[in-house]
Write a protein that holds these residues in place. Structure first.
Motif, PDB file in Angstrom:
ATOM      1  N   ILE A  71       0.838  -1.211   0.000  1.00 13.72           N
ATOM      2  CA  ILE A  71       0.000   0.000   0.000  1.00 13.72           C
ATOM      3  C   ILE A  71       0.868   1.255   0.000  1.00 13.72           C
ATOM      4  CG2 ILE A  71      -1.619   1.384   1.389  1.00 13.72           C
ATOM      5  CD1 ILE A  71      -2.835  -1.360   2.327  1.00 13.72           C
ATOM      6  N   ARG A 116       3.951   1.598  -0.919  1.00 19.25           N
ATOM      7  CA  ARG A 116       4.667   1.689  -2.190  1.00 19.25           C
ATOM      8  C   ARG A 116       3.744   2.179  -3.298  1.00 19.25           C
ATOM      9  NH1 ARG A 116       9.770  -0.927  -3.482  1.00 19.25           N
ATOM     10  NH2 ARG A 116      10.118  -0.543  -5.675  1.00 19.25           N
ATOM     11  N   ALA A 117       2.541   1.588  -3.385  1.00 22.27           N
ATOM     12  CA  ALA A 117       1.596   1.936  -4.453  1.00 22.27           C
ATOM     13  C   ALA A 117       1.178   3.407  -4.360  1.00 22.27           C
ATOM     14  CB  ALA A 117       0.366   1.034  -4.378  1.00 22.27           C
ATOM     15  N   GLU A 118       0.947   3.881  -3.150  1.00 21.98           N
ATOM     16  CA  GLU A 118       0.483   5.275  -3.016  1.00 21.98           C
ATOM     17  C   GLU A 118       1.511   6.276  -3.541  1.00 21.98           C
ATOM     18  OE1 GLU A 118      -2.290   6.846  -2.288  1.00 21.98           O
ATOM     19  OE2 GLU A 118      -3.511   5.076  -1.955  1.00 21.98           O
ATOM     20  N   LEU A 131       3.231   5.798  -6.125  1.00 21.21           N
ATOM     21  CA  LEU A 131       3.286   5.651  -7.586  1.00 21.21           C
ATOM     22  C   LEU A 131       2.061   6.235  -8.272  1.00 21.21           C
ATOM     23  CD1 LEU A 131       4.607   1.995  -7.536  1.00 21.21           C
ATOM     24  CD2 LEU A 131       5.927   4.046  -8.094  1.00 21.21           C
ATOM     25  N   ARG A 132       1.171   6.830  -7.487  1.00 20.39           N
ATOM     26  CA  ARG A 132      -0.030   7.429  -8.100  1.00 20.39           C
ATOM     27  C   ARG A 132       0.385   8.551  -9.036  1.00 20.39           C
ATOM     28  NH1 ARG A 132      -4.865   6.422  -7.100  1.00 20.39           N
ATOM     29  NH2 ARG A 132      -5.260   4.666  -5.728  1.00 20.39           N
ATOM     30  N   GLN A 133      -0.343   8.650 -10.112  1.00 25.73           N
ATOM     31  CA  GLN A 133       0.035   9.497 -11.229  1.00 25.73           C
ATOM     32  C   GLN A 133       0.327  10.972 -10.860  1.00 25.73           C
ATOM     33  OE1 GLN A 133      -0.659  12.475 -13.648  1.00 25.73           O
ATOM     34  NE2 GLN A 133      -2.676  11.573 -13.336  1.00 25.73           N
ATOM     35  N   GLN A 183       3.665  11.069  -9.060  1.00 20.12           N
ATOM     36  CA  GLN A 183       4.769  10.687  -9.927  1.00 20.12           C
ATOM     37  C   GLN A 183       5.019  11.743 -11.018  1.00 20.12           C
ATOM     38  OE1 GLN A 183       6.817   8.487  -8.775  1.00 20.12           O
ATOM     39  NE2 GLN A 183       6.530   6.731 -10.143  1.00 20.12           N
ATOM     40  N   HIS A 215       8.633  13.258 -11.400  1.00 18.05           N
ATOM     41  CA  HIS A 215       9.384  12.998 -12.633  1.00 18.05           C
ATOM     42  C   HIS A 215       9.035  14.005 -13.726  1.00 18.05           C
ATOM     43  CE1 HIS A 215      11.008   9.298 -10.998  1.00 18.05           C
ATOM     44  NE2 HIS A 215       9.792   8.941 -10.631  1.00 18.05           N
ATOM     45  N   LEU A 256      11.700  14.338 -16.468  1.00 17.40           N
ATOM     46  CA  LEU A 256      11.725  13.145 -17.319  1.00 17.40           C
ATOM     47  C   LEU A 256      10.555  13.154 -18.307  1.00 17.40           C
ATOM     48  CD1 LEU A 256      12.643  10.245 -18.087  1.00 17.40           C
ATOM     49  CD2 LEU A 256      11.201   9.402 -16.224  1.00 17.40           C
ATOM     50  N   LEU A 257       9.355  13.425 -17.791  1.00 15.76           N
ATOM     51  CA  LEU A 257       8.172  13.422 -18.656  1.00 15.76           C
ATOM     52  C   LEU A 257       8.286  14.471 -19.756  1.00 15.76           C
ATOM     53  CD1 LEU A 257       5.382  12.706 -16.061  1.00 15.76           C
ATOM     54  CD2 LEU A 257       5.676  11.494 -18.225  1.00 15.76           C
ATOM     55  N   SER A 306      11.014  15.632 -21.084  1.00 20.77           N
ATOM     56  CA  SER A 306      12.022  15.220 -22.072  1.00 20.77           C
ATOM     57  C   SER A 306      11.501  14.075 -22.950  1.00 20.77           C
ATOM     58  CB  SER A 306      13.316  14.813 -21.363  1.00 20.77           C
ATOM     59  OG  SER A 306      13.174  13.521 -20.795  1.00 20.77           O
ATOM     60  N   LEU A 307      10.695  13.194 -22.353  1.00 22.08           N
ATOM     61  CA  LEU A 307      10.193  12.040 -23.108  1.00 22.08           C
ATOM     62  C   LEU A 307       9.184  12.454 -24.173  1.00 22.08           C
ATOM     63  CD1 LEU A 307       9.707   9.336 -20.317  1.00 22.08           C
ATOM     64  CD2 LEU A 307      11.429   9.331 -22.103  1.00 22.08           C
ATOM     65  N   LYS A 308       8.371  13.455 -23.800  1.00 18.89           N
ATOM     66  CA  LYS A 308       7.367  13.902 -24.764  1.00 18.89           C
ATOM     67  C   LYS A 308       8.025  14.714 -25.885  1.00 18.89           C
ATOM     68  CE  LYS A 308       4.199  14.641 -21.121  1.00 18.89           C
ATOM     69  NZ  LYS A 308       3.185  15.503 -20.505  1.00 18.89           N
ATOM     70  N   GLY A 309       9.246  15.118 -25.605  1.00 19.03           N
ATOM     71  CA  GLY A 309       9.999  15.867 -26.617  1.00 19.03           C
ATOM     72  C   GLY A 309       9.443  17.255 -26.801  1.00 19.03           C
ATOM     73  N   LEU A 325      14.755   8.902 -22.932  1.00 23.92           N
ATOM     74  CA  LEU A 325      14.580   8.595 -24.359  1.00 23.92           C
ATOM     75  C   LEU A 325      15.765   7.802 -24.894  1.00 23.92           C
ATOM     76  CD1 LEU A 325      13.162  11.512 -26.525  1.00 23.92           C
ATOM     77  CD2 LEU A 325      12.080   9.365 -25.877  1.00 23.92           C
ATOM     78  N   ARG A 347       6.773   8.732 -28.107  1.00 27.30           N
ATOM     79  CA  ARG A 347       6.515  10.103 -27.649  1.00 27.30           C
ATOM     80  C   ARG A 347       5.018  10.377 -27.590  1.00 27.30           C
ATOM     81  NH1 ARG A 347      10.772  13.884 -28.086  1.00 27.30           N
ATOM     82  NH2 ARG A 347      12.697  12.990 -28.860  1.00 27.30           N
ATOM     83  N   ASP A 371      -3.727   5.870 -13.787  1.00 26.47           N
ATOM     84  CA  ASP A 371      -3.781   6.029 -12.333  1.00 26.47           C
ATOM     85  C   ASP A 371      -2.404   5.949 -11.688  1.00 26.47           C
ATOM     86  OD1 ASP A 371      -6.751   6.056 -11.966  1.00 26.47           O
ATOM     87  OD2 ASP A 371      -6.545   4.131 -12.986  1.00 26.47           O
ATOM     88  N   TYR A 372      -1.524   5.158 -12.281  1.00 32.92           N
ATOM     89  CA  TYR A 372      -0.190   4.957 -11.717  1.00 32.92           C
ATOM     90  C   TYR A 372       0.876   5.095 -12.801  1.00 32.92           C
ATOM     91  CZ  TYR A 372      -2.532   2.753  -7.692  1.00 32.92           C
ATOM     92  OH  TYR A 372      -3.314   2.499  -6.598  1.00 32.92           O
ATOM     93  N   ALA A 425      -2.196  -3.640  -3.436  1.00 35.60           N
ATOM     94  CA  ALA A 425      -2.855  -2.528  -2.736  1.00 35.60           C
ATOM     95  C   ALA A 425      -4.278  -2.316  -3.241  1.00 35.60           C
ATOM     96  CB  ALA A 425      -2.037  -1.249  -2.904  1.00 35.60           C
TER      97      ALA A 425
END
Lengths: 204, 204
Positions: free
Chosen positions: A180, A182-184, A186-188, A191, A195, A198-199, A201-204, B126, B152, B162-163, B183
């Protein structure tokens, strides 16, 4: 730094909460236990600053008057409470804060921190609960009867919590609480904040 | 019997989704992977009924016309889709259902099952993603370039899930996905249903 989560863990006495929380703290270095203030006298083996912060009744009442407590309750004639300043400071570090409190305290925490995550620990049966209380061998019959009545009342509030853990097998229940927490993390939304670079840079 | 959860796992190719899902299935016997139907020809080593259910294009289009698919998509000229009847049957058994699909499919699943739980797997960068695609050594340069553009675009939908799991270290990412699945089973409304008799007896 992304703020840590606040977890509230509540259980009737005898449900195994203390063992469960100790195992979580051993498994997950990112969780910080909140040490409660209490006006109760230390029991044999209890250490100030580890089990509780022991203060006298007058000092506790001064903290209440000054609004320094996130929640507090009087249980069997003793005060127990959580320092608000400490919580706010601790979660800024990014660590998760864990509060071991009763349903009354949990309600107060939810009011101040609506994003606090509530976990309620249940025994597998009333018989097991009673047996566990008797096996501890430190309470008289009438105290056990009072704790059983108290347990029923506490369990009546279980639906106010986000997660229910049935502590039948301790190793399974430990995996439950570790999962529980750990999962909490990782909720969007959490996160996405942690991050963000990171996000992007990934979307460019 | 309490119905199982529906988990949707989505990731750009190269993020390590297949490894992650295989590890989850090995760790948690209560999770049942949904096998997709596809009109694509089997690749070397792929087994019908294990990797996919391989059907021809006409058969796939008949399933679409009959409304038998929960979601489907055409990717690089091939159809991929999930049988609705199978999902409904499988979750009645109480097991959790896991779908490995793209963001397009995930959107269709959310419409039909608003309580489906979405997990999005991200690569740590990336550069790592591109390296992983190249290391597989099975795709030409132009296919890799197309997959990177596709990645991308997929990552642009991460906020709908959600996660978020960042798959930098596979063992950590495995613990992440195992923790999330565990969880989600422990959420209060689900547990209150599963343990209704216990709760009634505990409250007395």
């Amino acid at each position: 730094m992304t703020q840590g989560n606040i977890f509230v863990v509540t259980a009737p006495s005898g449900a195994g909460k203390t063992t469960l929380v100790a195992a979580l703290l051993a498994a997950d270095a990112n969780v910080q236990l909140s040490i409660s203030f209490t006006s109760r006298a230390p029991r044999a083996g209890e250490v100030d600053g580890k089990d509780y912060r022991f203060v006298d009744r007058a000092a506790f009442e001064a903290m209440i008057a000054a609004g320094e407590l996130l929640e507090y309750a009087e249980v069997y004639g003793n005060y127990y409470g959580t320092s608000l300043a400490w919580i706010n400071e601790a979660r800024q570090s990014g660590r998760d804060i864990l509060l071991e409190i009763d349903t009354q305290g949990a309600e107060q925490v939810r009011k101040l921190f609506p994003d606090a995550i509530g976990l309620f620990v249940l025994p597998p049966s009333l018989e097991v609960l009673e047996q566990r209380l008797k096996n501890r061998g430190k309470d008289a019959e009438d105290v056990i009867a009072r704790r059983m009545a108290e347990a029923r009342a506490e369990i009546g509030h279980a639906a106010e919590f986000d997660y229910l853990i049935v502590n039948e097998h301790i190793d399974e229940a430990v995996r439950d609480i570790v999962g529980i927490v750990r999962a909490e993390r990782l909720r969007q939304p959490r996160q996405a904040k942690r991050h963000a670079a990171l996000l992007a840079s990934l979307k460019g």
